[in-house]
Design a protein around this motif. Structure first.
Motif, PDB file in Angstrom:
ATOM      1  N   VAL A 153     -17.967   5.637 -32.373  1.00 26.38           N
ATOM      2  CA  VAL A 153     -17.533   4.214 -32.499  1.00 26.38           C
ATOM      3  C   VAL A 153     -17.453   3.631 -33.881  1.00 26.38           C
ATOM      4  O   VAL A 153     -16.956   2.484 -33.863  1.00 26.38           O
ATOM      5  CB  VAL A 153     -18.369   3.564 -31.361  1.00 26.38           C
ATOM      6  CG1 VAL A 153     -18.044   3.956 -30.193  1.00 26.38           C
ATOM      7  CG2 VAL A 153     -19.625   3.369 -31.909  1.00 26.38           C
ATOM      8  N   LEU A 154     -18.049   4.117 -34.752  1.00 22.04           N
ATOM      9  CA  LEU A 154     -18.149   3.452 -36.286  1.00 22.04           C
ATOM     10  C   LEU A 154     -17.889   4.523 -37.161  1.00 22.04           C
ATOM     11  O   LEU A 154     -18.680   5.661 -37.273  1.00 22.04           O
ATOM     12  CB  LEU A 154     -19.431   2.816 -36.209  1.00 22.04           C
ATOM     13  CG  LEU A 154     -19.577   1.911 -37.610  1.00 22.04           C
ATOM     14  CD1 LEU A 154     -18.697   0.854 -37.362  1.00 22.04           C
ATOM     15  CD2 LEU A 154     -21.187   1.357 -37.729  1.00 22.04           C
ATOM     16  N   GLY A 155     -16.868   4.230 -37.958  1.00 18.91           N
ATOM     17  CA  GLY A 155     -16.798   5.261 -39.013  1.00 18.91           C
ATOM     18  C   GLY A 155     -15.539   5.048 -40.025  1.00 18.91           C
ATOM     19  O   GLY A 155     -14.882   4.100 -39.624  1.00 18.91           O
ATOM     20  N   PRO A 156     -15.232   5.887 -40.853  1.00 17.59           N
ATOM     21  CA  PRO A 156     -14.105   5.637 -41.879  1.00 17.59           C
ATOM     22  C   PRO A 156     -12.803   5.428 -41.024  1.00 17.59           C
ATOM     23  O   PRO A 156     -12.404   6.229 -40.237  1.00 17.59           O
ATOM     24  CB  PRO A 156     -14.240   6.810 -42.784  1.00 17.59           C
ATOM     25  CG  PRO A 156     -15.698   7.369 -42.750  1.00 17.59           C
ATOM     26  CD  PRO A 156     -16.123   7.109 -41.506  1.00 17.59           C
ATOM     27  N   ASN A 157     -11.825   4.745 -41.671  1.00 21.04           N
ATOM     28  CA  ASN A 157     -10.594   4.398 -41.102  1.00 21.04           C
ATOM     29  C   ASN A 157      -9.819   5.541 -41.355  1.00 21.04           C
ATOM     30  O   ASN A 157      -9.838   6.090 -42.588  1.00 21.04           O
ATOM     31  CB  ASN A 157      -9.986   3.250 -41.598  1.00 21.04           C
ATOM     32  CG  ASN A 157      -8.611   3.050 -41.307  1.00 21.04           C
ATOM     33  OD1 ASN A 157      -7.755   3.954 -41.586  1.00 21.04           O
ATOM     34  ND2 ASN A 157      -8.170   2.098 -40.511  1.00 21.04           N
ATOM     35  N   ARG A 158      -9.425   6.260 -40.475  1.00 23.80           N
ATOM     36  CA  ARG A 158      -9.072   7.774 -40.697  1.00 23.80           C
ATOM     37  C   ARG A 158      -7.700   7.908 -41.387  1.00 23.80           C
ATOM     38  O   ARG A 158      -7.232   8.670 -42.260  1.00 23.80           O
ATOM     39  CB  ARG A 158      -8.350   8.340 -39.235  1.00 23.80           C
ATOM     40  CG  ARG A 158      -9.852   8.791 -38.570  1.00 23.80           C
ATOM     41  CD  ARG A 158      -9.597   9.295 -37.222  1.00 23.80           C
ATOM     42  NE  ARG A 158     -10.980   9.321 -36.340  1.00 23.80           N
ATOM     43  CZ  ARG A 158     -11.064   9.164 -35.060  1.00 23.80           C
ATOM     44  NH1 ARG A 158      -9.970   9.027 -34.315  1.00 23.80           N
ATOM     45  NH2 ARG A 158     -12.469   9.472 -34.758  1.00 23.80           N
ATOM     46  N   PHE A 159      -6.703   6.608 -41.099  1.00 20.92           N
ATOM     47  CA  PHE A 159      -5.510   6.637 -42.016  1.00 20.92           C
ATOM     48  C   PHE A 159      -5.689   6.341 -43.600  1.00 20.92           C
ATOM     49  O   PHE A 159      -5.323   7.048 -44.275  1.00 20.92           O
ATOM     50  CB  PHE A 159      -4.684   5.326 -41.472  1.00 20.92           C
ATOM     51  CG  PHE A 159      -3.250   5.323 -42.339  1.00 20.92           C
ATOM     52  CD1 PHE A 159      -2.250   6.488 -42.108  1.00 20.92           C
ATOM     53  CD2 PHE A 159      -3.327   4.350 -43.046  1.00 20.92           C
ATOM     54  CE1 PHE A 159      -1.003   6.049 -43.192  1.00 20.92           C
ATOM     55  CE2 PHE A 159      -2.197   4.071 -43.799  1.00 20.92           C
ATOM     56  CZ  PHE A 159      -1.003   5.037 -44.030  1.00 20.92           C
ATOM     57  N   GLN A 160      -6.723   5.446 -43.749  1.00 21.70           N
ATOM     58  CA  GLN A 160      -7.057   5.227 -45.103  1.00 21.70           C
ATOM     59  C   GLN A 160      -7.745   6.480 -45.751  1.00 21.70           C
ATOM     60  O   GLN A 160      -7.363   6.758 -46.912  1.00 21.70           O
ATOM     61  CB  GLN A 160      -7.927   3.889 -44.922  1.00 21.70           C
ATOM     62  CG  GLN A 160      -7.270   2.631 -44.870  1.00 21.70           C
ATOM     63  CD  GLN A 160      -8.416   1.544 -44.784  1.00 21.70           C
ATOM     64  OE1 GLN A 160      -9.476   1.711 -44.778  1.00 21.70           O
ATOM     65  NE2 GLN A 160      -7.509   0.367 -44.625  1.00 21.70           N
ATOM     66  N   ALA A 161      -8.418   7.113 -45.046  1.00 20.64           N
ATOM     67  CA  ALA A 161      -9.271   8.248 -45.615  1.00 20.64           C
ATOM     68  C   ALA A 161      -8.250   9.309 -45.958  1.00 20.64           C
ATOM     69  O   ALA A 161      -8.379   9.784 -46.998  1.00 20.64           O
ATOM     70  CB  ALA A 161     -10.161   8.918 -44.489  1.00 20.64           C
TER      71      ALA A 161
END
Length: 193
Positions: free
Chosen positions: A158-166
């Motif tokens: 539920v909480l983690g780095p934005n995948r697209f931005q990563a």
């Protein structure tokens, strides 16, 4: 590129670029982890690995986002968190980091710049354009690690780095720009000898 490899002038050193890139990614994350453990550890008790990952991604302007819990429908509409810029910290009830943010921002830049420099130097490149291409090839070792890190550094899905931005920032933009800059610098140094 020199005759040191059998890659043609239009090809990139994918294997070597992957090795240098992966090494730079892991080195910069481990340096971030060490600094977080020493200076920011109280903030991430129990989640030190993920917390260091968040700061590592924040250093490349990747936000930490809250996702909808598994099994729920809909989206979560809350701002992303960036410990280095202070964005969204009021939501998680914590203060800014102890070390100056520039220290964390510099770690991936220096690692990727160094990887591009030493990769290009290992081929003896003296042409600036070729140096940029060779140095930028570190992206092959970083792109999948940065996307994988977006999943590894999640907490409870539920909480983690934005995948697209990563993928876009930490996986492509940072390594290409910094690696190419290191490659250009290496080619320039080699050409002035």
């Amino acid at each position: 590129m020199s005759e040191k490899t059998d890659t043609g002038p239009g090809q990139l050193p994918m294997v070597e670029g992957s090795m240098y890139g992966a090494t730079a990614y892991l080195t910069s994350y481990l340096a971030t982890f060490l600094l977080v453990a020493i200076f920011e550890g109280k903030r991430f008790v129990g989640d030190l690995i993920e917390g260091a990952g968040w700061i590592f991604y924040n250093a490349q302007f990747v936000g930490i986002e809250q996702r909808a819990p598994p099994g729920s429908e809909g989206t979560v509409d809350v701002p992303s968190i960036n410990y280095l810029t202070g964005t969204g910290l009021e939501r998680v009830g914590t203060e800014t980091i102890v070390l100056p943010a520039v220290v964390y921002h510099a770690l991936p830049v220096l690692a990727f710049l160094g990887a591009g420099y030493f990769l290009t130097r290992s081929f003896g490149v003296t042409e600036i354009v070729t140096g940029a291409k060779v140095g930028g090839s570190i992206v092959f070792g970083i792109i999948f690690l940065s996307l994988g890190g977006a999943f590894i550094f999640e907490v409870a899905d539920v909480l983690g780095p934005n995948r697209f931005q990563a993928l876009a920032l930490a996986g492509i933009l940072y390594p290409v720009v910094c690696g190419a800059t290191g490659g250009i610098l290496s080619a320039w140094v080699e050409s002035t000898r």
